[in-house]
Design a protein around this motif. Structure first.
Motif, PDB file in Angstrom:
ATOM      1  N   LYS A   9      -2.499  -3.793  -3.446  1.00 16.60           N
ATOM      2  CA  LYS A   9      -2.427  -5.255  -3.471  1.00 16.60           C
ATOM      3  C   LYS A   9      -0.991  -5.712  -3.699  1.00 16.60           C
ATOM      4  CE  LYS A   9      -7.163  -6.035  -5.075  1.00 16.60           C
ATOM      5  NZ  LYS A   9      -8.025  -6.530  -6.187  1.00 16.60           N
ATOM      6  N   THR A  10      -0.291  -5.016  -4.599  1.00 15.29           N
ATOM      7  CA  THR A  10       1.123  -5.328  -4.835  1.00 15.29           C
ATOM      8  C   THR A  10       1.926  -5.077  -3.567  1.00 15.29           C
ATOM      9  OG1 THR A  10       0.906  -4.708  -7.166  1.00 15.29           O
ATOM     10  CG2 THR A  10       3.140  -4.812  -6.269  1.00 15.29           C
ATOM     11  N   LEU A  11       1.593  -4.008  -2.883  1.00 16.45           N
ATOM     12  CA  LEU A  11       2.305  -3.643  -1.665  1.00 16.45           C
ATOM     13  C   LEU A  11       2.117  -4.684  -0.573  1.00 16.45           C
ATOM     14  CD1 LEU A  11       4.075  -1.553  -0.285  1.00 16.45           C
ATOM     15  CD2 LEU A  11       2.004  -0.285   0.346  1.00 16.45           C
ATOM     16  N   GLU A  12       0.939  -5.280  -0.503  1.00 18.77           N
ATOM     17  CA  GLU A  12       0.714  -6.335   0.488  1.00 18.77           C
ATOM     18  C   GLU A  12       1.663  -7.505   0.252  1.00 18.77           C
ATOM     19  OE1 GLU A  12      -1.070  -6.391   3.244  1.00 18.77           O
ATOM     20  OE2 GLU A  12      -1.575  -4.297   2.828  1.00 18.77           O
ATOM     21  N   GLY A  13       1.948  -7.781  -1.019  1.00 20.50           N
ATOM     22  CA  GLY A  13       2.912  -8.829  -1.336  1.00 20.50           C
ATOM     23  C   GLY A  13       4.320  -8.471  -0.895  1.00 20.50           C
ATOM     24  N   VAL A  14       4.661  -7.188  -0.992  1.00 20.40           N
ATOM     25  CA  VAL A  14       5.967  -6.715  -0.520  1.00 20.40           C
ATOM     26  C   VAL A  14       6.036  -6.818   0.994  1.00 20.40           C
ATOM     27  CG1 VAL A  14       7.563  -4.764  -0.474  1.00 20.40           C
ATOM     28  CG2 VAL A  14       6.142  -5.146  -2.488  1.00 20.40           C
ATOM     29  N   TYR A  15       4.959  -6.448   1.662  1.00 19.72           N
ATOM     30  CA  TYR A  15       4.914  -6.532   3.126  1.00 19.72           C
ATOM     31  C   TYR A  15       5.084  -7.975   3.611  1.00 19.72           C
ATOM     32  CZ  TYR A  15       3.197  -1.701   3.567  1.00 19.72           C
ATOM     33  OH  TYR A  15       3.063  -0.341   3.539  1.00 19.72           O
ATOM     34  N   ALA A  16       4.600  -8.923   2.826  1.00 21.75           N
ATOM     35  CA  ALA A  16       4.720 -10.327   3.213  1.00 21.75           C
ATOM     36  C   ALA A  16       6.186 -10.752   3.259  1.00 21.75           C
ATOM     37  CB  ALA A  16       3.943 -11.207   2.236  1.00 21.75           C
ATOM     38  N   PRO A  50       8.072  -7.587   6.441  1.00 21.10           N
ATOM     39  CA  PRO A  50       7.048  -7.089   7.382  1.00 21.10           C
ATOM     40  C   PRO A  50       7.486  -5.870   8.188  1.00 21.10           C
ATOM     41  CG  PRO A  50       8.045  -9.141   8.173  1.00 21.10           C
ATOM     42  CD  PRO A  50       8.514  -8.954   6.768  1.00 21.10           C
ATOM     43  N   GLN A  51       8.793  -5.558   8.213  1.00 23.02           N
ATOM     44  CA  GLN A  51       9.268  -4.392   8.942  1.00 23.02           C
ATOM     45  C   GLN A  51       9.033  -3.092   8.166  1.00 23.02           C
ATOM     46  OE1 GLN A  51      11.249  -6.300   7.139  1.00 23.02           O
ATOM     47  NE2 GLN A  51      12.551  -4.948   5.946  1.00 23.02           N
ATOM     48  N   LEU A  52       8.633  -3.190   6.901  1.00 23.71           N
ATOM     49  CA  LEU A  52       8.503  -2.032   6.015  1.00 23.71           C
ATOM     50  C   LEU A  52       7.173  -1.302   6.206  1.00 23.71           C
ATOM     51  CD1 LEU A  52       9.578  -0.399   3.528  1.00 23.71           C
ATOM     52  CD2 LEU A  52       8.380  -2.080   2.096  1.00 23.71           C
ATOM     53  N   ASP A  53       7.232   0.033   6.071  1.00 20.93           N
ATOM     54  CA  ASP A  53       6.019   0.852   6.031  1.00 20.93           C
ATOM     55  C   ASP A  53       6.170   1.852   4.898  1.00 20.93           C
ATOM     56  OD1 ASP A  53       3.536   1.840   6.692  1.00 20.93           O
ATOM     57  OD2 ASP A  53       4.293   3.200   8.232  1.00 20.93           O
ATOM     58  N   VAL A  54       5.239   1.862   3.967  1.00 17.28           N
ATOM     59  CA  VAL A  54       5.270   2.776   2.831  1.00 17.28           C
ATOM     60  C   VAL A  54       4.218   3.853   3.029  1.00 17.28           C
ATOM     61  CG1 VAL A  54       5.013   3.027   0.332  1.00 17.28           C
ATOM     62  CG2 VAL A  54       6.102   0.971   1.275  1.00 17.28           C
ATOM     63  N   LEU A  55       4.662   5.101   3.047  1.00 18.31           N
ATOM     64  CA  LEU A  55       3.751   6.232   3.226  1.00 18.31           C
ATOM     65  C   LEU A  55       3.382   6.801   1.865  1.00 18.31           C
ATOM     66  CD1 LEU A  55       5.695   8.049   6.104  1.00 18.31           C
ATOM     67  CD2 LEU A  55       3.966   6.260   6.304  1.00 18.31           C
TER      68      LEU A  55
END
Length: 468
Positions: free
Chosen positions: A361-368, A371-376
């Protein structure tokens, strides 16, 4: 990662004087010419002394590339390599694992002195030793077309490092990419190579992985990086760089302005060197790709790296796989990216870390924000590879259905994501555009799989492969 211009080859003279770098024998091309001149006197045209018969020695002497190689093989006493004969007019020649030895590579080097077509030469795992390295660098003094050379796993050792260092000091080669992985190079070799590279601006890509560099080598490497203005990619993975050497390396990185890709995975940086690396990220404005996987970095070191990410504006890929960090460290990383409005991060690899639902859920906020980021990451309990394949299939069906409904091709759909309308675009821009489009509902994991399918291995996605 980058495309490089061919160096100007005008003024090249096929009969130039012998290069200064020499073995105890005559230099390669002179030796071949002299030997061939003797053969013209000794053998009549109709001689059938060998199966490799030369019918017109004068024509062969001046123009025959294949004939030159066959004669060189006869002179040094080796069997010709048929793969080389068939491909010496191609831009890429792969002779890895051919058992060439020093004499076999010498014959090939003789043939390449005047060759103008081979741009990439692979001769890894041929036990060419320092004598074979000498043959290759002598050839490179005359050949201004070869740009990529792989001499990995050839047991070059200290003597081979000396040969290569002397060659690099001349700084007049067309060579851009040099691979020296797994050559039993130790700290004394690093001293020689780094001294030469401190003032060499031609080599752009250098692979020194799988050697035996330790802390002393790290000091030499750091000093070199502080002075070098040519290197753009350096691979030091699978060496023995620990805290002291890694910190020295980082000190050099702070002053470096050209290096874009650095792989130091499978070393022993630890938390102390991770702190130095965090300082690098605060000041270095050129580094775009950094792999510090498996370096014994725990949450303490991750916290220091995170501080660097808060202000860094150049890094696009950060790999921290197989470090002893927990989800707490992972949270520090993604929050540091979120706090940096100028962050360019496109990929963060922490794929050994199991995360919670709160983390996603925290990561979705970072993606907002980015948006170019992808965390594996390793994922939540119950993650399945089969699910990923299923998502890829569904994604393509979704896009294809949209294209059919709107009477466009699937390639047109992807081209519409690119402001230039081209069939290629950078991975980060592609991920951002795809996640921000609203026509087809897409999950980030689906985009990840799609990029794998379309990646051209040079940081771009290529839509043209979808053409029917």
């Amino acid at each position: 990662m980058d495309n490089y211009e061919l160096l100007n080859s005008e003024g090249k003279d096929g009969k130039a004087p012998a290069p200064t770098l020499q073995s105890s024998d005559e230099t390669l091309y002179c030796e071949a010419e002299a030997s061939l001149a003797v053969e013209k006197e000794k053998l009549p045209p109709e001689s059938s002394e060998t199966d490799l018969e030369i019918e017109d020695t004068e024509k062969f002497f001046t123009t025959g590339q294949q004939e030159m190689y066959l004669e060189a093989c006869r002179l040094v006493g080796v069997v010709p390599v048929s793969h080389f004969l068939r491909n010496m007019d191609e831009a890429y020649v792969n002779l890895n694992h051919h058992g060439l030895g020093p004499n076999g590579i010498k014959a090939i080097a003789i043939a390449l002195v005047s060759n103008t077509t081979v741009i990439t030469l692979e001769v890894a795992d041929n036990n060419i030793l320092d004598k074979g390295a000498m043959s290759l660098v002598e050839m490179l003094q005359e050949n201004y077309y070869l740009q990529e050379l792989n001499m990995s796993e050839n047991n070059l050792g200290f003597e081979g490092a000396k040969v290569i260092s002397q060659f690099l000091q001349r700084n007049t080669t067309s060579l851009l990419n040099l691979q020296l992985s797994g050559n039993n190079f130790k700290d004394n070799c690093a001293e020689l190579l780094c001294h030469a590279l401190s003032f060499n601006y031609h080599i752009k890509i250098l692979d020194l992985s799988y050697n035996q560099f330790s802390d002393k080598a790290g000091e030499h490497l750091g000093q070199m990086l502080a002075l070098n203005v040519g290197l753009q990619s350096l691979n030091l993975s699978w060496n023995h760089l620990h805290s002291r050497g890694a910190i020295a390396l980082c000190n050099g990185l702070r002053a470096n302005v050209t290096l874009r890709k650095l792989d130091v995975s499978m070393n022993g940086f630890g938390n102390e060197a991770a702190a130095a690396l965090g300082e690098v990220l605060r000041t270095n404005a050129s580094l775009a790709y950094l792999d510090v996987s498996s370096n014994g970095i725990s949450n303490e070191g991750i916290a220091r790296i995170s501080r660097g990410l808060e202000v860094n504006e150049s890094l696009r890929v950060l790999k921290l796989f197989l470090n002893p960090m927990s989800m707490e460290g992972a949270v520090l990383l993604i929050l540091s990216i979120k706090r940096n409005p100028k962050c360019k991060m496109e990929e963060l690899d922490i794929s050994n870390v199991v995360v919670s639902e709160n983390f996603t859920k925290t990561l979705e906020g970072v993606y907002a924000v980015h948006p170019q980021l992808d965390v594996l990451y390793k994922g939540l309990q119950g993650f399945s590879v089969k699910k990923t394949v299923h998502q890829w299939t569904n994604l393509m069906k979704l896009i294809l259905n949209y294209a059919d409904q709107n009477k466009i091709t699937i390639v047109d759909f992807f081209k519409s994501l690119n402001p230039t309308g081209a069939l290629k675009m950078p991975v980060g821009q592609f991920r951002k555009a795809l996640m921000q489009q609203t026509r087809v509902p897409i999950h980030r994991s689906q985009v990840r799989e799609l990029i794998k399918k379309l990646d051209d291995k040079a940081g771009m996605v290529d839509f043209s492969i979808l053409k029917t």
